[in-house]
Every structure is written in C-alpha cells, then in structure tokens.
Design an enzyme around this catalytic site. Sequence first.
Site, PDB file in Angstrom:
ATOM      1  CG  HIS A  45      -2.019  -1.068   0.777  1.00  0.00           C
ATOM      2  ND1 HIS A  45      -3.814  -0.848   0.664  1.00  0.00           N
ATOM      3  CD2 HIS A  45      -2.076  -2.314   1.306  1.00  0.00           C
ATOM      4  CE1 HIS A  45      -4.215  -1.877   1.244  1.00  0.00           C
ATOM      5  NE2 HIS A  45      -3.480  -3.200   1.182  1.00  0.00           N
ATOM      6  CG  ASP A  78       0.407   9.108   0.955  1.00  0.00           C
ATOM      7  OD1 ASP A  78       0.250   7.875   1.208  1.00  0.00           O
ATOM      8  OD2 ASP A  78      -0.631   9.886   1.256  1.00  0.00           O
TER       9      ASP A  78
HETATM   10  O1  F6P Z   1      -1.669   2.056   4.401  1.00  0.00           O
HETATM   11  C1  F6P Z   1      -0.677   2.710   5.619  1.00  0.00           C
HETATM   12  C2  F6P Z   1      -1.032   1.751   6.923  1.00  0.00           C
HETATM   13  O2  F6P Z   1       0.415   1.588   7.287  1.00  0.00           O
HETATM   14  C3  F6P Z   1      -1.398   0.463   6.889  1.00  0.00           C
HETATM   15  O3  F6P Z   1      -1.178  -0.772   6.847  1.00  0.00           O
HETATM   16  C4  F6P Z   1      -2.111   0.643   7.883  1.00  0.00           C
HETATM   17  O4  F6P Z   1      -3.053  -0.421   8.557  1.00  0.00           O
HETATM   18  C5  F6P Z   1      -2.743   2.173   7.868  1.00  0.00           C
HETATM   19  O5  F6P Z   1      -1.233   2.177   7.272  1.00  0.00           O
HETATM   20  C6  F6P Z   1      -2.621   2.731   9.573  1.00  0.00           C
HETATM   21  O6  F6P Z   1      -1.299   2.524   9.903  1.00  0.00           O
HETATM   22  P1  F6P Z   1      -1.247   2.102  11.740  1.00  0.00           P
HETATM   23  O7  F6P Z   1      -1.778   0.660  11.183  1.00  0.00           O
HETATM   24  O8  F6P Z   1       0.035   1.937  11.756  1.00  0.00           O
HETATM   25  O9  F6P Z   1      -2.056   2.951  12.550  1.00  0.00           O
END
Ligand code: F6P
Length: 491
Positions: free
Chosen positions: A164, A371
């Site tokens: 992602h 991003d």
């Molecule tokens: O899209 C990037 C990402 O790191 C996802 O993998 C994740 O679920 C989201 O952002 C939110 O981050 P976190 O899980 O570290 O809170």
Amino acid sequence: MSRIIIVSNRLPVTAQRTNQGFVFTQSTGGLATGLASIHAMQETIWLGWPGVLTEQPDEKTAITDALLPHRMYPVFMNEEAYAQYYEGFCNSVLWPLFHYFPHPAGCNHSQWQHYQTVNERFADAVCQRLQPGDQVWIQDYQLLLLPRLLRQRFPELTIGFFLHIPFPPPDVFRALTGHRALLEGLLGADLLAFQTTEYTDNFLATVRRILKLDTEAGHVFLPSRVVDVTAIPMGIDYEKFAAYAHSPAIIDQAAQLRRQLYSAQVILSADRLDYTKGILQRLTAFDLLLTDQPSLIGTVTLVLLVSPSRAELTPYRLLKEQIDEAVDRINQLYHRPGWTPVRYRYLTVDLAQMAVLYSLADVALVTPFRDGMNLIAKEYVAARRNGTGVLILSEMAGAAHELTDALIINPYDVRGMANAMAQGLRMPLSEQQLRMSRMQQIISNHDINRWATCFNQQLQQVASQRKTVKKRSLVATGWSLARPRPVGELH
Ligand code: F6P
C-alpha cells in the site's frame, strides 16, 4: 470463486477496553477502509492484529468470539513485539525508508528478530485457518517475509501481495538491515502488486541489483517459477461516498457546520498524524495565503483534522507538538471576533463524519511528501455532490498519476501551495465542475471492486501458469527467453 484469506497487520476494526468489556471501532487508514468493502462483499476471512495488547486468555477469548461473526481472526501481540516489531522495525525503520526519508541510525538486532518472529506468527495463524482451495492476499510492509514463509510450508498455495505504501529506489532500499531476506520474502508470492509503475520499476530494479535475478516485462524469473510484478492502483468504494454525498443528513450537517464556522469558504486538510503527509507545510502555506491576501481574513477557514496514529513514537509526538504550536500561532495572529482561521481537531472520525467534511470543503489539501496512493484524495472527489470543489494534490502521491485534473503541487514548495489555494478559492464553478467530473469518471471506473477483480484475475493467471510450468518447463511455456539463475534458497 475460492475463498480469500486477507492478512494485514491491523484488522479493519480496533478493540478498546471499557468498563462494559471490549468495544470495536473502525481502524484508521486507507488499507482498512478500502479492503473492508471487499470483505463485506466477498467470501473472505481476515487475519490481523485487533489493536490491543493482551496476554490474558479470557480477554483473548472475548475478542476472538466478538470478531468471529465478522469473519475476522485476531493475531495477538505482546508488549515486546509491539515495541520491537510494530513501533521498531515496521514504523521506525521500514516506514521512513519506504517513504524515501533518510535512514535513521539503523535498526537494532532485536527489532529485526521480532519482525521475523511476528511474521512467523502470522504464518502460523494462516496455517491454522487454511482450507483446500484457499488463496492468500497479504497486505503491506509489516508482512514482507510472510509470502516466502507460506511458500516454504505450502509450495502450491496461491499467494498475492499488495504493497500500500511506496517502494523506494534500489540505493535507498539497500540501506535496510535484512534487505536480501526482505526481497526473498516478497518473492514467495505469485503476484506482487504496487500502487504505481514507479514503485514496480523500483522493485524490479532492486531485485536485479541486489539479488542479481533476471526480470523482463514485469516478471521475475526464479529457478522453478515466475513471479508477476505489476501496478494495480487501489481505488475506493465510489458508490458509498457518492451516496453519502446525496444523503440529506450529511448535507444538513455540512450546512450546519458551515454556519458555525462563520466563513464563506472552507479548506479541508484531513490525515492520519504522520510526518510523511506534509501537514506543517500546509499550515505555513495557509499562513502565507492570509498574509498575502488579507481580504481572505475572516472569510476562509482551514478545517484541520488529524487522526491520532503511532503517537507514542518520538517523531509523531514531536510532529503533534509542532502542529499544536503552528495552529496556536496562526489563530492568535489572524483571529477576529466570531471567526477562527484554523479549526483543528485531533481525533478519529467515522466515514459518515468524513463525508460531512468532504461535503463542506470548497478546497481539499492533500499534500504528502510521499504517499503510496492517498485515498482521501479519491474520497473527496467521490463525495462532491454537485461536481464542485477543488482538489490540491501533491505530485508525490500515487493518486496524482490518475487525478491529473487536480491542482498538482510540489509539497516542499509552500509558496506554490499558497498560490494553488488562492487559485482554488477563486476558480469559476464551471472549471471546478469540468475538472471534478473528469476525476469522478476515472475513480468511478477504477473503484475498489475493479481493483480487487484485477488483482484476483492476475493472481489466478500466474498461479495456474505456475502449476502448468511444474509439469513442463519454464521455457516450454514460452514465458520468456530469459535464463533463470539459481539464487540462494529461492525456489
Ligand atoms: O496504508 C499504510 C498503513 O500503514 C496501513 O498498513 C495501516 O493499516 C495504516 O497505514 C494505519 O497505520 P497503523 O496500522 O500503523 O495505525
């Protein structure tokens, strides 16, 4: 269609302890929002961390039971794993480096070890649930080793992986501890998909440079199979956001909010707290805008929503303090009776509340330094009821490849950003509608269902070719004239 096992570090819901037991809220971030739509529509199960740390068997049972009807299965983590794997290797090493930020002092051995151990734990969790015919879709940078761990246990398993976030160029990637193992981990998949061709190209170049493997036209040649590498830009649930836009409740709430702001126009900035998003630069640009054009004082409000994220980590904590200070400074400088220039909230809101903000905003600022995609940009476009509104978008966001009718800016250039805000605020309605309708067309065509279908079709194709190749030989299938070279233990 066969059953899909989605595996991500975090589940789309987060458990919180209360006096009445656990309550579950929607998790923040594009991965959770986007894939939740797929999970709601398809025959999937979802494995991931439920967002709380616990080692108590009764708590684990309570969470497991609550998630079961939603086809979600928790993978638990203890405090040490959280500190070393999640805060450590994932978010202090991989996250900055994959966003092209300078590599910090390097990771310690314990972080790397825990990253391996937690990936093993996820492999165990998949094995526990795996049924004949299942295919596995692994998500994101927290689980780079998982494809190979599963391939070693189940050579015939159909495995797809989607990243992602960005994938950096070879020289940046090379700085990582365990860089070879991470690449080999990924190559356990049948299909590796990225948000843009830039990231696909970076990955292929890295594989050639570090692992000395042959690649050709989006294929990586291993001794006994081929891995497909491609870009499948992630979309959103377009219909859901378009429907919100026509909901009378959402429209009413947006109108009410606008009255409370005492402002003719509204600019929206909404993100997770993260230093990759360029939030401080947006505040500086807004400050410049008001200095340059004092006639806007009292007529334009910046609505700044920052959703708490990784707040125990030092760079995030510091960023929060800097945002608080910048907002205070701007509000003290330009404040007028009854009007506040920056309306700032530090909280997580649900999709319906986001839709109210999208409906309210004449201009949306999406200006990350880097991003993978940025789904906020797409959601804003989908949620504009009359086709009005202006999106200001960073050229460093994956979404900029598709949303070329946005006002595209360089996130480091705050002067350029301030100019784009001024341009957006005075853009004629006819131009807004023209740009918005072209962007709506693109994202409604490439929505989350199309993303999932493309991913699935390509995965089926490469997996069935793998099975055919086992019976014949790589060259006989006509896949390529390239010579696969044996590399380490890769197979
Ligand atoms: O899209 C990037 C990402 O790191 C996802 O993998 C994740 O679920 C989201 O952002 C939110 O981050 P976190 O899980 O570290 O809170």
